[in-house]
Design a protein around this motif. Structure first.
Motif, PDB file in Angstrom:
ATOM      1  N   ARG A 278       1.008  -1.049  -0.215  1.00 21.75           N
ATOM      2  CA  ARG A 278       0.068   0.154  -0.106  1.00 21.75           C
ATOM      3  C   ARG A 278       0.763   1.286   0.133  1.00 21.75           C
ATOM      4  O   ARG A 278       0.585   2.263  -0.542  1.00 21.75           O
ATOM      5  CB  ARG A 278      -0.716   0.056   1.201  1.00 21.75           C
ATOM      6  N   LEU A 279       2.010   1.216   0.462  1.00 18.05           N
ATOM      7  CA  LEU A 279       2.736   2.445   0.773  1.00 18.05           C
ATOM      8  C   LEU A 279       3.657   2.704  -0.465  1.00 18.05           C
ATOM      9  O   LEU A 279       4.130   3.803  -0.847  1.00 18.05           O
ATOM     10  CB  LEU A 279       3.875   2.275   1.944  1.00 18.05           C
ATOM     11  N   ILE A 280       4.026   1.571  -1.174  1.00 20.36           N
ATOM     12  CA  ILE A 280       5.098   1.850  -2.265  1.00 20.36           C
ATOM     13  C   ILE A 280       4.646   2.543  -3.436  1.00 20.36           C
ATOM     14  O   ILE A 280       3.506   2.197  -3.870  1.00 20.36           O
ATOM     15  CB  ILE A 280       5.850   0.404  -2.633  1.00 20.36           C
ATOM     16  N   ARG A 281       5.502   3.429  -3.967  1.00 23.42           N
ATOM     17  CA  ARG A 281       4.892   4.202  -5.123  1.00 23.42           C
ATOM     18  C   ARG A 281       6.025   4.246  -5.994  1.00 23.42           C
ATOM     19  O   ARG A 281       7.158   4.311  -5.686  1.00 23.42           O
ATOM     20  CB  ARG A 281       4.300   5.578  -4.508  1.00 23.42           C
ATOM     21  N   PRO A 282       5.602   4.948  -7.319  1.00 25.26           N
ATOM     22  CA  PRO A 282       6.926   5.051  -7.988  1.00 25.26           C
ATOM     23  C   PRO A 282       8.092   6.154  -7.889  1.00 25.26           C
ATOM     24  O   PRO A 282       7.848   6.933  -6.968  1.00 25.26           O
ATOM     25  CB  PRO A 282       6.053   5.743  -9.424  1.00 25.26           C
ATOM     26  N   GLY A 283       8.932   5.509  -8.317  1.00 29.24           N
ATOM     27  CA  GLY A 283      10.104   6.314  -7.868  1.00 29.24           C
ATOM     28  C   GLY A 283      10.981   6.240  -6.478  1.00 29.24           C
ATOM     29  O   GLY A 283      11.655   6.835  -6.067  1.00 29.24           O
ATOM     30  N   MET A 284      10.277   5.443  -5.659  1.00 33.10           N
ATOM     31  CA  MET A 284      10.461   5.472  -4.267  1.00 33.10           C
ATOM     32  C   MET A 284      11.748   4.595  -4.070  1.00 33.10           C
ATOM     33  O   MET A 284      12.089   3.718  -4.765  1.00 33.10           O
ATOM     34  CB  MET A 284       9.409   4.749  -3.592  1.00 33.10           C
ATOM     35  N   THR A 285      12.690   5.072  -3.214  1.00 28.13           N
ATOM     36  CA  THR A 285      13.868   4.135  -2.705  1.00 28.13           C
ATOM     37  C   THR A 285      13.485   3.469  -1.446  1.00 28.13           C
ATOM     38  O   THR A 285      13.158   4.358  -0.424  1.00 28.13           O
ATOM     39  CB  THR A 285      15.156   5.098  -2.791  1.00 28.13           C
ATOM     40  N   VAL A 286      13.796   2.240  -1.367  1.00 33.83           N
ATOM     41  CA  VAL A 286      13.153   1.565  -0.056  1.00 33.83           C
ATOM     42  C   VAL A 286      14.684   0.880   0.377  1.00 33.83           C
ATOM     43  O   VAL A 286      15.346  -0.114  -0.297  1.00 33.83           O
ATOM     44  CB  VAL A 286      12.349   0.435  -0.433  1.00 33.83           C
ATOM     45  N   GLY A 287      14.616   1.047   1.765  1.00 34.93           N
ATOM     46  CA  GLY A 287      16.169   0.497   2.364  1.00 34.93           C
ATOM     47  C   GLY A 287      15.628  -0.549   3.215  1.00 34.93           C
ATOM     48  O   GLY A 287      14.732  -0.685   4.032  1.00 34.93           O
ATOM     49  N   LEU A 288      16.516  -1.811   2.921  1.00 35.38           N
ATOM     50  CA  LEU A 288      16.055  -3.073   3.397  1.00 35.38           C
ATOM     51  C   LEU A 288      17.330  -3.621   4.305  1.00 35.38           C
ATOM     52  O   LEU A 288      18.252  -3.467   3.965  1.00 35.38           O
ATOM     53  CB  LEU A 288      15.803  -4.334   2.643  1.00 35.38           C
ATOM     54  N   ALA A 289      16.756  -3.854   5.534  1.00 35.47           N
ATOM     55  CA  ALA A 289      17.958  -4.488   6.614  1.00 35.47           C
ATOM     56  C   ALA A 289      17.346  -6.039   6.621  1.00 35.47           C
ATOM     57  O   ALA A 289      16.418  -6.409   6.992  1.00 35.47           O
ATOM     58  CB  ALA A 289      17.587  -3.884   7.943  1.00 35.47           C
ATOM     59  N   TRP A 290      18.353  -6.713   6.151  1.00 39.98           N
ATOM     60  CA  TRP A 290      18.080  -8.497   6.146  1.00 39.98           C
ATOM     61  C   TRP A 290      18.008  -9.043   7.533  1.00 39.98           C
ATOM     62  O   TRP A 290      18.751  -8.502   8.344  1.00 39.98           O
ATOM     63  CB  TRP A 290      19.073  -8.834   5.121  1.00 39.98           C
ATOM     64  N   GLY A 291      17.576 -10.057   7.489  1.00 33.38           N
ATOM     65  CA  GLY A 291      17.185 -10.885   8.631  1.00 33.38           C
ATOM     66  C   GLY A 291      16.088 -11.836   8.255  1.00 33.38           C
ATOM     67  O   GLY A 291      15.476 -11.771   7.275  1.00 33.38           O
ATOM     68  N   ASN A 292      15.936 -12.871   9.477  1.00 29.89           N
ATOM     69  CA  ASN A 292      14.919 -13.715   9.148  1.00 29.89           C
ATOM     70  C   ASN A 292      13.420 -13.131   9.181  1.00 29.89           C
ATOM     71  O   ASN A 292      12.773 -13.889   8.071  1.00 29.89           O
ATOM     72  CB  ASN A 292      14.795 -14.467  10.670  1.00 29.89           C
ATOM     73  N   THR A 293      13.070 -12.135   9.841  1.00 36.79           N
ATOM     74  CA  THR A 293      11.746 -11.446   9.831  1.00 36.79           C
ATOM     75  C   THR A 293      11.666 -10.865   8.113  1.00 36.79           C
ATOM     76  O   THR A 293      10.673 -11.111   7.381  1.00 36.79           O
ATOM     77  CB  THR A 293      11.621 -10.548  10.773  1.00 36.79           C
ATOM     78  N   ILE A 294      12.500 -10.237   7.730  1.00 33.11           N
ATOM     79  CA  ILE A 294      12.387  -9.391   6.501  1.00 33.11           C
ATOM     80  C   ILE A 294      12.437 -10.363   5.241  1.00 33.11           C
ATOM     81  O   ILE A 294      11.741 -10.270   4.402  1.00 33.11           O
ATOM     82  CB  ILE A 294      13.366  -8.349   6.401  1.00 33.11           C
ATOM     83  N   ASN A 295      13.148 -11.527   5.505  1.00 32.15           N
ATOM     84  CA  ASN A 295      13.093 -12.713   4.703  1.00 32.15           C
ATOM     85  C   ASN A 295      11.541 -13.250   4.480  1.00 32.15           C
ATOM     86  O   ASN A 295      10.988 -13.462   3.413  1.00 32.15           O
ATOM     87  CB  ASN A 295      14.012 -13.750   4.887  1.00 32.15           C
ATOM     88  N   ALA A 296      11.325 -13.402   5.606  1.00 29.56           N
ATOM     89  CA  ALA A 296       9.848 -14.007   5.637  1.00 29.56           C
ATOM     90  C   ALA A 296       8.786 -12.844   4.990  1.00 29.56           C
ATOM     91  O   ALA A 296       7.636 -13.497   4.262  1.00 29.56           O
ATOM     92  CB  ALA A 296       9.311 -14.076   7.116  1.00 29.56           C
ATOM     93  N   VAL A 297       8.879 -11.696   5.010  1.00 28.10           N
ATOM     94  CA  VAL A 297       8.095 -10.727   4.498  1.00 28.10           C
ATOM     95  C   VAL A 297       8.267 -10.929   2.857  1.00 28.10           C
ATOM     96  O   VAL A 297       7.294 -10.808   2.112  1.00 28.10           O
ATOM     97  CB  VAL A 297       8.591  -9.216   5.020  1.00 28.10           C
ATOM     98  N   SER A 298       9.506 -10.930   2.457  1.00 29.78           N
ATOM     99  CA  SER A 298       9.616 -11.229   1.091  1.00 29.78           C
ATOM    100  C   SER A 298       9.042 -12.229   0.472  1.00 29.78           C
ATOM    101  O   SER A 298       8.452 -12.090  -0.678  1.00 29.78           O
ATOM    102  CB  SER A 298      11.165 -11.431   0.788  1.00 29.78           C
ATOM    103  N   HIS A 299       8.764 -13.423   1.116  1.00 28.86           N
ATOM    104  CA  HIS A 299       7.810 -14.409   0.662  1.00 28.86           C
ATOM    105  C   HIS A 299       6.427 -14.196   0.408  1.00 28.86           C
ATOM    106  O   HIS A 299       5.726 -15.184  -0.077  1.00 28.86           O
ATOM    107  CB  HIS A 299       8.182 -15.702   1.348  1.00 28.86           C
ATOM    108  N   GLU A 300       5.889 -13.195   1.054  1.00 28.87           N
ATOM    109  CA  GLU A 300       4.553 -13.062   1.298  1.00 28.87           C
ATOM    110  C   GLU A 300       4.051 -11.767   0.331  1.00 28.87           C
ATOM    111  O   GLU A 300       3.018 -11.503   0.157  1.00 28.87           O
ATOM    112  CB  GLU A 300       3.987 -12.593   2.654  1.00 28.87           C
ATOM    113  N   LEU A 301       5.115 -11.243  -0.431  1.00 32.64           N
ATOM    114  CA  LEU A 301       4.712  -9.797  -1.447  1.00 32.64           C
ATOM    115  C   LEU A 301       3.769 -10.255  -2.341  1.00 32.64           C
ATOM    116  O   LEU A 301       3.831 -11.468  -2.932  1.00 32.64           O
ATOM    117  CB  LEU A 301       6.191  -9.511  -1.921  1.00 32.64           C
ATOM    118  N   THR A 302       3.036  -9.487  -2.860  1.00 28.46           N
ATOM    119  CA  THR A 302       2.011  -9.503  -3.980  1.00 28.46           C
ATOM    120  C   THR A 302       2.727  -8.806  -5.053  1.00 28.46           C
ATOM    121  O   THR A 302       2.818  -7.548  -5.163  1.00 28.46           O
ATOM    122  CB  THR A 302       0.685  -9.033  -3.800  1.00 28.46           C
TER     123      THR A 302
END
Length: 331
Positions: free
Chosen positions: A116-140
């Motif tokens: 819902r938050l992501i929009r064109p031209g955006m830069t998103v910083g990602l800190a890796w780890g088990n939780t963020i890896n779990a999020v990556s598997h749930e993306l639409t």
């Protein structure tokens, strides 16, 4: 003529309470249908329905509805009361469920919020780890033009210069949004702070640091070595026993992007931070927007400290962890 008085209710037959309790147990506890109860007890179906009604009217059965969404909303309100800067989303989980299910539910909620938050031209910083890896598997998946995902902290250690776990996580986000990915192939922790400072003067590294500093949104969790599933940085050999001893001696309770903080949310002067590749936590604290995704009772102390330090704008957390954090707040 005056209206005739309403007929008095028929008094229950002798033994009706016992029979009503028997029917109620089969219906509410064992989950039998009224037809099945009628067959088992040799009663008519209307008789079973009358006994269930009698059990409710007489107080033999009390029906209570525990609304998980209502509980979650109450916890969100309580979090905002203690931390007015925070937008909290508390995710309901079944009572008695295992922590891996909590993480699954929280990861799904985080993926939905990011979408819902992501929009064109955006830069998103990602800190890796088990939780963020779990999020990556749930993306639409959906294409969003001009988006770049940038890795916030290095992932190399002595055994593995470029972690496949980390690379796969970052690239999974990028593929989901048809976006660019900027990896950060530097050590997670430098052996010598002077080496880090020299590396930070390199133009290729400065490019990544500039993307991090100007990110529109940061996505991360809090790390903790006490979690039932230890954070990846603790479990994968990035820190040795000496490092952990130093962190304990200096009062560190958790990390964000492998940069450590104390119980009160402060982070200046911690020895290992001078060697860490992650961004200064002042950048995290002052980011335009940020999502911290947390699940598990082992992360309660780290999350409480991060909240005290104002190290997030948004929080997505399961209800059991949220309650434990609130219980630890000093009155």
């Amino acid at each position: 003529m005056p209206d005739a008085p309403a007929p008095l209710p028929t008094p229950p037959a002798p033994g009706a309470d016992l029979q009503a309790v028997q029917v109620a147990r089969l219906y509410y506890i064992q989950g039998l249908t009224t037809d099945a109860i009628a067959r088992e007890l040799g009663l008519s179906r209307p008789k079973v329905s009358r006994l269930l009604s009698h059990a409710r009217r007489s107080g033999l059965v009390e029906i209570r509805i525990h609304d998980p969404e209502g509980q979650a909303q109450a916890l969100e309100t309580e979090l905002r009361t203690h931390y007015p800067f925070l937008q909290a989303q508390v995710v309901s989980v079944p009572q008695g469920s295992p922590e891996h299910l909590w993480q699954d539910r929280v990861a799904t909620a985080a993926a939905s919020l990011l979408g819902r938050l992501i929009r064109p031209g955006m830069t998103v910083g990602l800190a890796w780890g088990n939780t963020i890896n779990a999020v990556s598997h749930e993306l639409t998946p959906r294409a969003v033009p001009g988006v770049t995902f940038v890795q916030l902290n290095g992932s190399a250690n002595a055994a593995d210069f470029m972690s496949g776990f980390v690379t796969d996580t970052i690239l999974r986000f990028a593929r989901s949004y048809s976006a660019g990915a900027q990896l950060f192939p530097v050590p997670t922790f430098f052996d010598d702070p002077a080496t880090k400072q020299a590396m930070w003067r390199e133009r290729s590294v400065r490019h990544v640091l500039d993307l991090q500093a100007h990110a529109d949104l940061l996505l991360y969790s809090v790390g903790s070595h006490t979690a039932s599933t230890p954070s990846h940085v603790y479990a994968a050999g990035y820190l040795d026993a000496g490092d952990l001893d130093v962190l304990a001696a200096e009062g560190a309770v958790g990390d964000i992007a492998t940069v450590f903080f104390r119980k009160d949310g402060s982070f200046d002067g911690l020895t290992l931070n001078a060697r860490a590749s992650g961004p200064a936590l002042s950048l995290v604290r002052d980011a335009p927007d940020s999502i911290c995704v947390v699940s598990g009772l082992g992360k309660v102390a780290a999350l409480h400290a991060a909240l005290r330090g104002g190290l997030m704008r948004r929080l997505i957390v399961d209800e059991i962890t949220a309650r434990a954090v609130l219980d630890s707040v000093e009155p």
